[in-house]
Write a protein that holds these residues in place. Structure first.
Motif: not given
Length: 135
Positions: A63, A66-67, A69-75, A77
């Motif tokens: 988890s 995953e969090m 990775a989501e932060r990096q993806l949001a950044e 984006r």
């Protein structure tokens, strides 16, 4: 049983005994595992609680990953969107500049055509004057 088979059997037995003793005394992860199982209550319940603890730890790590990775993806984006917005602004500005240059070029072409027409008229006038002077 022949003598050589007996000797081979004895050698294999002693080597397996030595390997078993080595594993018993020097295999720390196995020792730690059994100590953990015993500390949790021993038996199947101890093994189940140990496996549950490991599963919970792995879930927590997953988890967290995953969090992250989501932060990096949001950044990424946001950075990509910012770059796209900047490129769109630059593109619009470049198109405006291009249209302005086209308008300037068309006006210069019109002036050049007018100057060419005036030059032709002046040339014809000069010819006419030259003929009149010659006469």
């Amino acid at each position: 049983m022949p003598q050589w088979q007996t000797i081979v059997l004895i050698i294999v037995s002693f080597s397996s005994l030595i390997i078993a003793l080595y594993c018993l005394f020097f295999m720390v992860p196995v020792k730690r595992f059994w100590e953990r199982v015993r500390s949790l209550g021993g038996g199947m319940k101890g093994i189940e609680s140990h496996v549950d603890g490991v599963r919970d730890e792995i879930r927590g790590r997953l988890s967290n990953l995953e969090m992250a990775a989501e932060r990096q993806l949001a950044e990424s984006r946001e950075a990509t969107q910012g770059a796209l917005d900047k490129l769109a602004r630059d593109n619009r500005e470049t198109r405006r500049e291009l249209e302005r240059l086209r308008a300037d070029m068309q006006s210069l072409q019109a002036e050049l055509r007018g100057a060419a027409t005036d030059t032709m008229k002046v040339g014809q006038s000069c010819e006419g004057l030259t003929k009149q002077v010659d006469q």
